[in-house]
Design an enzyme around this catalytic site. Sequence first.
Site, mmCIF file in Angstrom:
data_model
loop_
_atom_site.group_PDB
_atom_site.id
_atom_site.type_symbol
_atom_site.label_atom_id
_atom_site.label_comp_id
_atom_site.label_asym_id
_atom_site.label_seq_id
_atom_site.Cartn_x
_atom_site.Cartn_y
_atom_site.Cartn_z
ATOM 1 N N MET A 29 0.848 -1.192 0.000
ATOM 2 C CA MET A 29 0.000 0.000 0.000
ATOM 3 C C MET A 29 0.886 1.246 0.000
ATOM 4 O O MET A 29 0.462 2.332 0.383
ATOM 5 C CB MET A 29 -0.926 -0.008 1.214
ATOM 6 C CG MET A 29 -1.902 -1.187 1.165
ATOM 7 S SD MET A 29 -3.423 -0.916 2.079
ATOM 8 C CE MET A 29 -2.804 -0.653 3.713
ATOM 9 N N LEU A 32 6.728 2.980 1.309
ATOM 10 C CA LEU A 32 7.653 1.848 1.386
ATOM 11 C C LEU A 32 8.794 2.113 2.375
ATOM 12 O O LEU A 32 9.315 3.219 2.465
ATOM 13 C CB LEU A 32 8.234 1.549 0.000
ATOM 14 C CG LEU A 32 7.211 1.225 -1.091
ATOM 15 C CD1 LEU A 32 7.910 0.887 -2.397
ATOM 16 C CD2 LEU A 32 6.287 0.082 -0.679
ATOM 17 N N HIS A 33 9.144 1.079 3.120
ATOM 18 C CA HIS A 33 10.256 1.159 4.072
ATOM 19 C C HIS A 33 11.126 -0.090 3.897
ATOM 20 O O HIS A 33 10.868 -0.912 2.994
ATOM 21 C CB HIS A 33 9.730 1.295 5.503
ATOM 22 C CG HIS A 33 8.672 0.277 5.858
ATOM 23 N ND1 HIS A 33 8.924 -1.066 5.913
ATOM 24 C CD2 HIS A 33 7.349 0.418 6.134
ATOM 25 C CE1 HIS A 33 7.831 -1.716 6.239
ATOM 26 N NE2 HIS A 33 6.840 -0.843 6.360
ATOM 27 N N HIS A 36 9.489 -3.459 3.249
ATOM 28 C CA HIS A 36 9.095 -3.722 1.859
ATOM 29 C C HIS A 36 10.323 -4.048 1.009
ATOM 30 O O HIS A 36 10.275 -4.906 0.127
ATOM 31 C CB HIS A 36 8.398 -2.495 1.254
ATOM 32 C CG HIS A 36 7.119 -2.122 1.932
ATOM 33 N ND1 HIS A 36 6.995 -1.011 2.730
ATOM 34 C CD2 HIS A 36 5.909 -2.726 1.935
ATOM 35 C CE1 HIS A 36 5.759 -0.933 3.182
ATOM 36 N NE2 HIS A 36 5.075 -1.948 2.730
ATOM 37 N N GLY A 153 4.970 -9.948 3.926
ATOM 38 C CA GLY A 153 5.763 -9.901 5.153
ATOM 39 C C GLY A 153 5.104 -10.692 6.278
ATOM 40 O O GLY A 153 3.877 -10.735 6.392
ATOM 41 N N LYS A 155 5.178 -9.805 9.207
ATOM 42 C CA LYS A 155 4.663 -8.887 10.234
ATOM 43 C C LYS A 155 3.136 -8.961 10.274
ATOM 44 O O LYS A 155 2.529 -8.976 11.335
ATOM 45 C CB LYS A 155 5.128 -7.467 9.983
ATOM 46 C CG LYS A 155 4.590 -6.604 11.075
ATOM 47 C CD LYS A 155 5.122 -5.226 11.059
ATOM 48 C CE LYS A 155 4.090 -4.344 11.668
ATOM 49 N NZ LYS A 155 3.010 -4.083 10.711
ATOM 50 N N ASP A 156 2.533 -9.015 9.095
ATOM 51 C CA ASP A 156 1.081 -9.207 9.030
ATOM 52 C C ASP A 156 0.820 -10.704 8.947
ATOM 53 O O ASP A 156 0.372 -11.225 7.916
ATOM 54 C CB ASP A 156 0.507 -8.490 7.803
ATOM 55 C CG ASP A 156 0.717 -6.993 7.897
ATOM 56 O OD1 ASP A 156 0.303 -6.403 8.903
ATOM 57 O OD2 ASP A 156 1.319 -6.409 6.980
ATOM 58 N N SER A 191 6.890 -0.513 10.132
ATOM 59 C CA SER A 191 5.503 -0.408 9.672
ATOM 60 C C SER A 191 5.310 0.978 9.084
ATOM 61 O O SER A 191 5.902 1.949 9.568
ATOM 62 C CB SER A 191 4.556 -0.580 10.870
ATOM 63 O OG SER A 191 3.282 -0.050 10.567
ATOM 64 N N SER A 192 4.476 1.068 8.040
ATOM 65 C CA SER A 192 4.200 2.394 7.472
ATOM 66 C C SER A 192 3.541 3.286 8.519
ATOM 67 O O SER A 192 3.650 4.501 8.473
ATOM 68 C CB SER A 192 3.282 2.254 6.262
ATOM 69 O OG SER A 192 3.878 1.388 5.334
#
Length: 285
Positions: A29, A32-33, A36, A153, A155-156, A191-192
């Site tokens: 979405m 980006l970090h 990503h 990821g 993370k989710d 996280s964004s």
Amino acid sequence: MLIKKINELREYIQPYKSDKETVGLVPTMGALHNGHLSLIKAAKEKCDRVVVSVFVNPIQFGPNEDYNKYPRTLDADYELCTKNGVDVVFSPSPAEMYGEGFILSNDNLTYVCPPFNYTDKLCGKSRIGHFDGVCTVVNKLFNIVQPDFAFFGEKDAQQLIIIKKMVKDLNIPIEIIGCPIVREESGLALSSRNKYLSDKGKKDALVLSKILQNIKQCYLKGITDIDALKETAFSLLNDNVELEYLEIYNSETLEQEEKANNNSRAFIACRVEGVRLIDNIKLGD
Ligand code: PAF
């Protein structure tokens, strides 16, 4: 290359598919970090061509969630992707994905709904319909890009588990690759939404990873009683952190097990400065 139209994306990707090149999709979405970036790197290593989608998907946000406020940084995202060897950034508008006028009425769309056992807990409990929105858009992206591999990821983790289940149940010919959580040196999972936190908020947010690490250490020392493991969190919580859930479930099925085991995963969600943050850890090595 930046592509905003579905038919242009299809036209672009078709010759690669005909030449039997492998295509990897990294659905995002945006904003980006480095988390990503780790997905992009994994895709680059495995695939001949890499497509990154950047689409803030309206149908996975509840009415009181941060859809309008969600960070949108397409120029920076595009630059990062180009620098890292991404072939195409696909960034459609909501109207391109769902049709003109969709925002006014979303009751005439075919949804892909994952099973209740997977969505009645963790993030699905407070985010009603969230995973229907995720599965629907991911399916659409799969149909548009037709990748061989898709990268998500850990993370989710609930999202990843649900997408794997969807792919299996619907016989979607795509291999789903889960990539490890990327953390700041402090332990904070990237996280964004970290962008919304002040410096103090970022420090307070360390409680999530500390609680998870603590649970893992206790498990590795031999504690398998799930309530006892969860109770180890309470001494670490403070008034700046509002706990939404802390659960330990099977890593693949999200089932509640009698005792924690090497395949269990601890999941946590908290609000810090009003920002909802999630994290998780596998208990076994
Ligand atoms: O994880 C995300 O960023 C989103 O849920 C996804 C998978 C891109 C679907 O919109």
